[in-house]
Motif scaffolding. Structure first.
Motif, PDB file in Angstrom:
ATOM      1  N   GLY A 110       0.565  -1.631  -0.113  1.00 21.17           N
ATOM      2  CA  GLY A 110       0.122   0.200   0.202  1.00 21.17           C
ATOM      3  C   GLY A 110       0.926   1.375  -0.003  1.00 21.17           C
ATOM      4  N   ASN A 111       0.792   2.094   0.730  1.00 22.19           N
ATOM      5  CA  ASN A 111       1.175   3.653   1.432  1.00 22.19           C
ATOM      6  C   ASN A 111       2.871   2.844   2.677  1.00 22.19           C
ATOM      7  OD1 ASN A 111      -0.272   4.928  -0.375  1.00 22.19           O
ATOM      8  ND2 ASN A 111      -2.242   5.091   0.229  1.00 22.19           N
ATOM      9  N   ILE A 112       3.032   2.133   2.996  1.00 20.41           N
ATOM     10  CA  ILE A 112       3.873   1.292   3.596  1.00 20.41           C
ATOM     11  C   ILE A 112       5.391   1.232   3.302  1.00 20.41           C
ATOM     12  CG2 ILE A 112       5.269  -0.094   5.471  1.00 20.41           C
ATOM     13  CD1 ILE A 112       1.989   0.368   6.482  1.00 20.41           C
ATOM     14  N   VAL A 113       6.529   1.518   2.823  1.00 19.57           N
ATOM     15  CA  VAL A 113       7.078   1.575   2.725  1.00 19.57           C
ATOM     16  C   VAL A 113       8.538   1.796   3.894  1.00 19.57           C
ATOM     17  CG1 VAL A 113       9.089   2.409   1.785  1.00 19.57           C
ATOM     18  CG2 VAL A 113       6.645   3.080   0.282  1.00 19.57           C
ATOM     19  N   VAL A 114       9.306   0.255   3.075  1.00 19.43           N
ATOM     20  CA  VAL A 114      10.651  -0.526   4.314  1.00 19.43           C
ATOM     21  C   VAL A 114      11.192  -0.523   3.371  1.00 19.43           C
ATOM     22  CG1 VAL A 114      10.566  -2.114   6.471  1.00 19.43           C
ATOM     23  CG2 VAL A 114       8.727  -1.115   6.150  1.00 19.43           C
ATOM     24  N   GLY A 115      13.071  -0.169   4.156  1.00 19.77           N
ATOM     25  CA  GLY A 115      14.436  -0.501   3.808  1.00 19.77           C
ATOM     26  C   GLY A 115      14.900  -1.199   4.683  1.00 19.77           C
ATOM     27  N   CYS A 116      15.431  -2.510   3.834  1.00 20.75           N
ATOM     28  CA  CYS A 116      16.047  -3.433   5.401  1.00 20.75           C
ATOM     29  C   CYS A 116      17.592  -3.447   4.601  1.00 20.75           C
ATOM     30  CB  CYS A 116      15.556  -4.552   5.625  1.00 20.75           C
ATOM     31  SG  CYS A 116      14.408  -4.174   6.942  1.00 20.75           S
ATOM     32  N   SER A 117      18.415  -2.902   5.248  1.00 23.37           N
ATOM     33  CA  SER A 117      20.177  -3.616   5.232  1.00 23.37           C
ATOM     34  C   SER A 117      20.386  -4.526   6.290  1.00 23.37           C
ATOM     35  CB  SER A 117      21.084  -2.688   4.369  1.00 23.37           C
ATOM     36  OG  SER A 117      22.170  -3.605   3.331  1.00 23.37           O
ATOM     37  N   GLY A 118      21.376  -5.305   5.823  1.00 20.99           N
ATOM     38  CA  GLY A 118      22.491  -6.017   6.963  1.00 20.99           C
ATOM     39  C   GLY A 118      22.827  -7.458   6.344  1.00 20.99           C
ATOM     40  N   ASP A 124      16.732  -9.024   4.054  1.00 21.01           N
ATOM     41  CA  ASP A 124      16.627  -8.305   3.499  1.00 21.01           C
ATOM     42  C   ASP A 124      15.379  -7.357   3.265  1.00 21.01           C
ATOM     43  OD1 ASP A 124      18.834  -7.280   4.810  1.00 21.01           O
ATOM     44  OD2 ASP A 124      19.734  -6.307   3.075  1.00 21.01           O
ATOM     45  N   MET A 125      14.920  -7.858   2.068  1.00 19.85           N
ATOM     46  CA  MET A 125      13.260  -7.864   1.646  1.00 19.85           C
ATOM     47  C   MET A 125      12.954  -8.989   1.845  1.00 19.85           C
ATOM     48  SD  MET A 125      11.935  -8.170  -2.293  1.00 19.85           S
ATOM     49  CE  MET A 125      10.877  -8.123  -2.666  1.00 19.85           C
ATOM     50  N   LEU A 126      12.693  -9.352   2.419  1.00 21.21           N
ATOM     51  CA  LEU A 126      11.614 -10.348   3.169  1.00 21.21           C
ATOM     52  C   LEU A 126      11.446  -9.840   5.020  1.00 21.21           C
ATOM     53  CD1 LEU A 126       9.855 -13.589   4.044  1.00 21.21           C
ATOM     54  CD2 LEU A 126      12.162 -14.239   4.877  1.00 21.21           C
ATOM     55  N   MET A 127      12.689  -9.758   5.051  1.00 24.78           N
ATOM     56  CA  MET A 127      12.022  -8.868   6.678  1.00 24.78           C
ATOM     57  C   MET A 127      11.456  -7.442   6.415  1.00 24.78           C
ATOM     58  SD  MET A 127      15.783  -9.558   8.503  1.00 24.78           S
ATOM     59  CE  MET A 127      16.596  -9.352   7.675  1.00 24.78           C
ATOM     60  N   SER A 128      11.897  -6.629   5.498  1.00 25.58           N
ATOM     61  CA  SER A 128      10.483  -5.574   4.940  1.00 25.58           C
ATOM     62  C   SER A 128       9.775  -6.062   4.589  1.00 25.58           C
ATOM     63  CB  SER A 128      11.796  -4.842   4.011  1.00 25.58           C
ATOM     64  OG  SER A 128      13.427  -4.916   4.255  1.00 25.58           O
ATOM     65  N   SER A 129       9.535  -6.744   4.615  1.00 26.03           N
ATOM     66  CA  SER A 129       7.916  -7.088   4.264  1.00 26.03           C
ATOM     67  C   SER A 129       6.728  -7.681   5.237  1.00 26.03           C
ATOM     68  CB  SER A 129       7.651  -8.659   3.365  1.00 26.03           C
ATOM     69  OG  SER A 129       8.336  -9.881   3.464  1.00 26.03           O
ATOM     70  N   TRP A 130       7.937  -8.441   6.242  1.00 24.30           N
ATOM     71  CA  TRP A 130       7.346  -8.957   7.899  1.00 24.30           C
ATOM     72  C   TRP A 130       6.994  -7.452   8.722  1.00 24.30           C
ATOM     73  CZ3 TRP A 130      11.657 -12.808   9.566  1.00 24.30           C
ATOM     74  CH2 TRP A 130      11.194 -13.451   9.163  1.00 24.30           C
ATOM     75  N   ILE A 131       7.923  -6.391   8.212  1.00 27.25           N
ATOM     76  CA  ILE A 131       7.405  -5.445   9.281  1.00 27.25           C
ATOM     77  C   ILE A 131       6.450  -4.366   8.697  1.00 27.25           C
ATOM     78  CG2 ILE A 131       8.005  -2.954   9.517  1.00 27.25           C
ATOM     79  CD1 ILE A 131      11.420  -4.886   9.844  1.00 27.25           C
ATOM     80  N   ALA A 132       6.154  -4.995   6.695  1.00 30.75           N
ATOM     81  CA  ALA A 132       5.074  -3.650   6.218  1.00 30.75           C
ATOM     82  C   ALA A 132       3.719  -4.336   6.783  1.00 30.75           C
ATOM     83  CB  ALA A 132       5.948  -3.647   4.684  1.00 30.75           C
TER      84      ALA A 132
END
Length: 156
Positions: A110-118, A124-132
């Motif tokens: 939707g309008n939620i954007v999350v970026g992860c790195s590490g 990183d994308m999987l964890m971004s999706s969980w958070i979003a």
């Protein structure tokens, strides 16, 4: 109703046990998370002011790679384009800008954007999706509760 920032922090807290479990499979045990304010669009705000939450897992003082900067770059690409940066990199590389990062790891729901790195970019994308997803569904729960408690309330 709680603020978006409170809900975003709750989302991170909710999925942190899964992230820590995933760290058993990853190349590092470090992560930087950037969550954008879903109420702000790129034409309404500059990037820095549109960051809702930033949080690190692991010990940033020991990082050999600037994961915070990389996570911000991933979040910026996704926020600017309205889609995960993997989509631009794989389907529409003509829209990559000179300073765009070439690692993916963001997620847009939707309008939620999350970026992860590490860690590895797919994780990183999987964890971004969980958070979003947690952020949105926790917001749905808050909204549903608020509407039930105050059905004539006209504004958030």
């Amino acid at each position: 109703m709680r603020s978006n920032k409170e809900i975003a922090l709750d989302a991170i807290d909710l999925v942190t046990p899964a992230i820590l479990k995933l760290f058993e499979r990853t190349n590092r045990k470090e992560l930087h998370i950037v969550i954008m304010d879903p109420t702000l669009k790129p034409w309404e705000s500059d990037f820095d002011n549109a960051i809702l939450v930033e949080q690190s897992l692991g010990n940033p003082s020991e990082w050999t790679i600037p994961f915070d900067k990389l996570a911000r770059k991933k979040a910026y690409q996704a926020w600017r384009n309205g889609c995960a940066n993997v989509d631009i990199q794989n389907k529409h590389p003509s829209s990559l800008q000179d300073d765009d990062i070439l690692f993916y790891g963001s997620f847009v729901y939707g309008n939620i954007v999350v970026g992860c790195s590490g860690v590895e970019q797919h994780y990183d994308m999987l964890m971004s999706s969980w958070i979003a997803l947690a952020f949105e569904q926790l917001t749905v729960a808050e909204y549903t509760k608020s509407k039930a408690e105050t059905p004539t309330k006209a504004f958030r």
